[in-house]
Design an enzyme around this catalytic site. Structure first.
Site, short mmCIF file in Angstrom:
data_model
loop_
_atom_site.label_atom_id
_atom_site.label_comp_id
_atom_site.label_asym_id
_atom_site.label_seq_id
_atom_site.Cartn_x
_atom_site.Cartn_y
_atom_site.Cartn_z
N HIS A 306 -19.44 -16.29 23.39
CA HIS A 306 -20.45 -16.90 24.24
C HIS A 306 -19.76 -17.71 25.32
O HIS A 306 -18.74 -18.32 25.06
CB HIS A 306 -21.36 -17.82 23.41
N ASP A 363 -27.59 -13.03 19.16
CA ASP A 363 -27.96 -11.61 19.05
C ASP A 363 -27.39 -10.92 17.82
O ASP A 363 -27.76 -9.78 17.53
CB ASP A 363 -27.47 -10.85 20.30
N1 ACO Z 1 -15.29 -8.91 21.37
C1 ACO Z 1 -13.95 -8.89 21.53
N2 ACO Z 1 -13.28 -9.71 22.37
C2 ACO Z 1 -14.00 -10.60 23.08
C3 ACO Z 1 -15.41 -10.68 22.96
C4 ACO Z 1 -16.04 -9.80 22.06
N3 ACO Z 1 -17.37 -9.83 21.91
N4 ACO Z 1 -15.87 -11.65 23.78
C5 ACO Z 1 -14.80 -12.16 24.42
N5 ACO Z 1 -13.67 -11.54 23.99
C6 ACO Z 1 -12.31 -11.87 24.39
C7 ACO Z 1 -12.02 -11.43 25.82
O1 ACO Z 1 -11.50 -10.12 25.89
C8 ACO Z 1 -11.03 -12.48 26.27
O2 ACO Z 1 -9.79 -12.14 25.70
P1 ACO Z 1 -8.38 -12.50 26.49
O3 ACO Z 1 -8.29 -13.98 26.47
O4 ACO Z 1 -7.32 -11.81 25.67
O5 ACO Z 1 -8.52 -11.92 27.86
C9 ACO Z 1 -11.51 -13.77 25.57
O6 ACO Z 1 -12.20 -13.30 24.39
C10 ACO Z 1 -12.43 -14.64 26.40
O7 ACO Z 1 -13.51 -13.84 26.81
P2 ACO Z 1 -14.29 -13.98 28.18
O8 ACO Z 1 -14.87 -12.64 28.52
O9 ACO Z 1 -13.43 -14.65 29.20
O10 ACO Z 1 -15.44 -14.97 27.81
P3 ACO Z 1 -16.71 -15.23 28.67
O11 ACO Z 1 -17.14 -16.60 28.35
O12 ACO Z 1 -16.51 -14.89 30.08
O13 ACO Z 1 -17.76 -14.14 28.10
C11 ACO Z 1 -19.46 -13.09 26.85
C12 ACO Z 1 -18.77 -14.42 27.22
C13 ACO Z 1 -19.86 -12.34 28.12
C14 ACO Z 1 -20.72 -13.42 26.07
C15 ACO Z 1 -18.49 -12.25 26.00
O14 ACO Z 1 -18.10 -12.98 24.86
C16 ACO Z 1 -19.09 -10.91 25.58
O15 ACO Z 1 -19.09 -9.97 26.37
N6 ACO Z 1 -19.64 -10.79 24.31
C17 ACO Z 1 -20.24 -9.59 23.83
C18 ACO Z 1 -21.62 -9.40 24.43
C19 ACO Z 1 -22.63 -10.36 23.84
O16 ACO Z 1 -22.75 -10.50 22.62
N7 ACO Z 1 -23.41 -10.99 24.74
C20 ACO Z 1 -24.49 -11.90 24.34
C21 ACO Z 1 -24.13 -13.32 24.64
S1 ACO Z 1 -25.42 -14.39 24.09
C22 ACO Z 1 -26.63 -14.19 25.22
O17 ACO Z 1 -26.45 -13.98 26.38
C23 ACO Z 1 -27.98 -14.22 24.77
#
Ligand code: ACO
Length: 428
Positions: A306, A363
Site C-alpha cells: 500500500h 482487497d
Molecule cells: N508484490 C510484490 N512486490 C511488491 C508489491 C506486491 N504487491 N507491491 C510493491 N512491491 C515491491 C515493489 O516492486 C518495490 O520493490 P523494489 O523496492 O525492489 O523496487 C517495493 O515493493 C515498493 O513498491 P512501490 O511500487 O514503490 O510501492 P508504491 O507505494 O508505489 O505502490 C501499490 C503501492 C501500488 C499498492 C503496490 O504495492 C501494488 O501494486 N500492490 C498490488 C496491487 C494492489 O493490491 N493494489 C491495491 C492497493 S489498496 C487500494 O488501492 C484499495
C-alpha cells in the site's frame, strides 16, 4: 512563534510556513515558493505532497490507524450502520436518531432511476465489464438532471444531488448485476433499509419472496463501512481534481469510478481472487513458488502493499476476521481462503516483504467474502465503489466548501528545446 522552514536556493534563504495538523502531522507550505524563488517542487506520484487540508479521514500508515471524522474504523465497523457512517462522512458528526431517520427517509425516497436509464443497458455487449457500465451510468445520470448540474448553487440544492446519487447507487449496482445475468431488474422496496434493499434488488427475483439473511446483511454493512473513505487516494483525488474545474458531481464521480477500476487501486479485489484461483489451479497451490516469482518481479502479489500503510492495513485485519466468521456462518468451505492464509503467512515471513513493509491490504480478503455472499468476480470493484460513494462525495463537498483552486500541477519540462520547423520533403 510559528514554526518556519528555511530553504537555501542559489545562496538565498527563503522562509516557508510550517502547517501542523490536529494529529501533529507537519507540512512545509510551498505554495508561494515559485513566486518568490522561481523554483517548483518535484514529487512524482505525490508520494510526499499534501494536496489539501482535510477534516474527513485520518490515516497513519506507520501505526496502521484509520479514523473517519475522529472515530476509529474498528469501532465504526463494529457498532455503526453504513447509512450512519455515510452521514458522518458527509456532514461531519454522527447523526442523532431523528437526523438518521430523516436521512434514511430521504435516501429511501430517491432510489428509483429514470426508466430511460435502464435502456442504456441495451447498448452494452453481454461481456462488458461492470465497472465500465458503472462509469457510463454515473455520467448518464447527469443527462436526467440538467437543472441540477451547476455545483455553484445553494447548498440545499447540492444536497439533493448528493442524496440522489447515494440513493440511486444501490439500484444501479444491482441493475448491473441483473443485466449481466440476463434477469429482469427488481425495483427498490421502501420497506427495506439501504443495505437490505441492495441485497434484495441483487439476489431477490421476481418469482419468489426474498428473505434477507442477517449474516449477509451484517457482512455487507461492514464491508461498505470499511470501504467508505480513505482520504486522498487515487480515486478520491481524481474526484476532487475533476470537481475543482467546477464540473458537476456526476461527472466528478464518474471519473472517480474510472480511477478505482485500475488493478493498482480498487480493481485489485478482482485481481486477488483471480490470482488465488490461478494459484489453486495452474500453480497447484504452490505458494512458495508464487512468493519466489513475486520476489523476482515476475508477478505482483495483488492485495499486498500500500502506498501509505507500511504496517498492517487496519481494514484487512477486520476483513480477515469477518471472512472467517461469514464463511463459518454460511457453512461455506472455500479452499481459496486457505491459500490466501498460506500466502499471507509465507509473505509475512519473507525478508523481501518484511523489508519493503508489504502487508495485506483491504482487497486481500474482501473478494473471498464477496464470493461467499454470491457475487461474481467482475462485480467486486463495483461493490468497492458502492462503499466508497459517501467518501468520494464528502471529499468533493469539502473541496467545494473550502473553495479550492482548480487542481493543476506543474512539471519539469525535459523535452526538446526550441528548434526550427523542417519541411516534409526535407525530413529523414
Ligand atoms: N508484490 C510484490 N512486490 C511488491 C508489491 C506486491 N504487491 N507491491 C510493491 N512491491 C515491491 C515493489 O516492486 C518495490 O520493490 P523494489 O523496492 O525492489 O523496487 C517495493 O515493493 C515498493 O513498491 P512501490 O511500487 O514503490 O510501492 P508504491 O507505494 O508505489 O505502490 C501499490 C503501492 C501500488 C499498492 C503496490 O504495492 C501494488 O501494486 N500492490 C498490488 C496491487 C494492489 O493490491 N493494489 C491495491 C492497493 S489498496 C487500494 O488501492 C484499495
Amino acid at each position: 512563534m510559528s514554526e518556519k522552514a528555511t530553504i537555501i536556493l542559489d545562496g538565498k534563504n527563503y522562509e516557508l510556513p510550517v502547517i501542523t495538523g490536529t494529529e501533529n502531522e507537519k507540512a512545509i507550505d510551498i505554495s508561494k515558493l515559485r513566486a518568490q524563488s522561481g523554483y517548483v517542487t518535484y514529487d512524482e506520484g505525490y508520494k510526499n505532497t499534501g494536496a489539501t487540508i482535510s477534516n474527513v479521514t485520518f490515516l497513519d500508515g506507520e501505526l496502521g490507524i484509520l479514523r473517519y471524522r475522529g472515530y476509529s474504523i474498528e469501532e465504526l465497523a463494529e457498532k455503526a450502520s453504513f447509512t450512519e457512517v455515510s452521514y458522518l462522512l458527509l456532514y461531519g458528526e454522527l447523526p442523532t436518531a431523528q437526523q438518521l431517520a430523516n436521512f434514511e427517509h430521504e435516501l429511501t425516497n430517491h432510489t428509483l432511476v429514470h426508466e430511460n436509464l435502464v435502456k442504456v443497458f441495451e447498448v452494452f455487449p453481454t461481456r462488458s465489464h461492470p465497472m465500465g457500465q458503472l462509469m457510463t451510468l454515473m455520467s448518464a445520470l447527469s443527462s436526467f438532471y440538467p437543472d441540477s448540474l451547476n455545483p455553484n448553487v445553494h447548498p440545499d440544492e447540492v444536497n439533493t444531488t448528493i442524496i440522489r446519487l447515494l440513493a440511486k447507487m444501490p439500484t444501479i449496482c444491482s441493475m448491473i448485476y441483473k443485466k449481466g445475468k440476463g434477469h429482469p431488474v427488481l425495483y427498490p422496496q421502501n420497506k427495506y433499509d439501504y443495505v437490505t434493499n441492495f441485497l434484495y434488488m441483487t439476489f431477490g427475483d421476481v418469482t419468489q419472496e426474498y428473505m434477507a439473511d442477517p449474516v449477509v446483511v451484517d457482512a455487507m454493512n461492514k464491508l461498505l463501512i470499511l470501504h467508505a473513505d480513505h482520504e486522498q487516494n487515487c480515486s478520491a483525488s481524481t474526484v476532487r481534481i475533476v470537481g475543482s474545474s467546477h464540473a458537476n458531481l456526476y461527472a466528478s464521480i464518474s471519473a472517480g469510478v474510472a480511477a478505482l477500476w485500475g488493478p493498482r487501486h480498487g480493481g485489485a479485489n478482482q485481481e486477488v481472487l483471480e490470482m488465488l484461483e490461478h494459484i489453486q489451479t495452474v500453480d497447484k497451490g504452490d505458494v512458495k513458488k508464487v512468493v519466489a516469482e513475486a520476489k523476482d518481479k515476475k508477478r505482483l502479489l495483488y492485495g499486498f502493499g500500500h502506498r501509505v500503510y507500511k504496517n498492517f492495513d487496519p481494514r484487512a485485519k477486520i476483513i480477515k476476521v469477518a471472512c472467517d466468521n461469514v464463511l463459518k456462518k454460511l457453512k461455506v468451505n472455500d479452499p481459496l481462503l486457505d491459500i490466501a492464509k498460506e500466502l499471507e503467512e509465507a509473505a509475512l515471513n519473507d525478508p523481501y516483504f518484511v523489508e519493503r513493509k508489504l502487508y495485506p491490504n483491504v482487497d486481500f480478503y474482501s473478494g473471498i467474502i464477496y464470493k461467499a455472499l454470491g457475487f461474481p468476480t467482475p462485480m467486486f470493484t463495483v461493490l468497492f465503489a458502492l462503499g466508497r460513494m459517501p467518501g468520494w462525495i464528502s471529499q468533493w463537498k469539502e473541496m467545494r466548501e473550502r473553495k479550492e483552486d482548480i487542481g493543476r500541477p506543474r512539471q519539469i519540462y525535459n523535452g526538446a528545446t526550441l528548434r526550427p520547423y523542417i519541411d516534409l520533403k526535407n525530413r529523414k
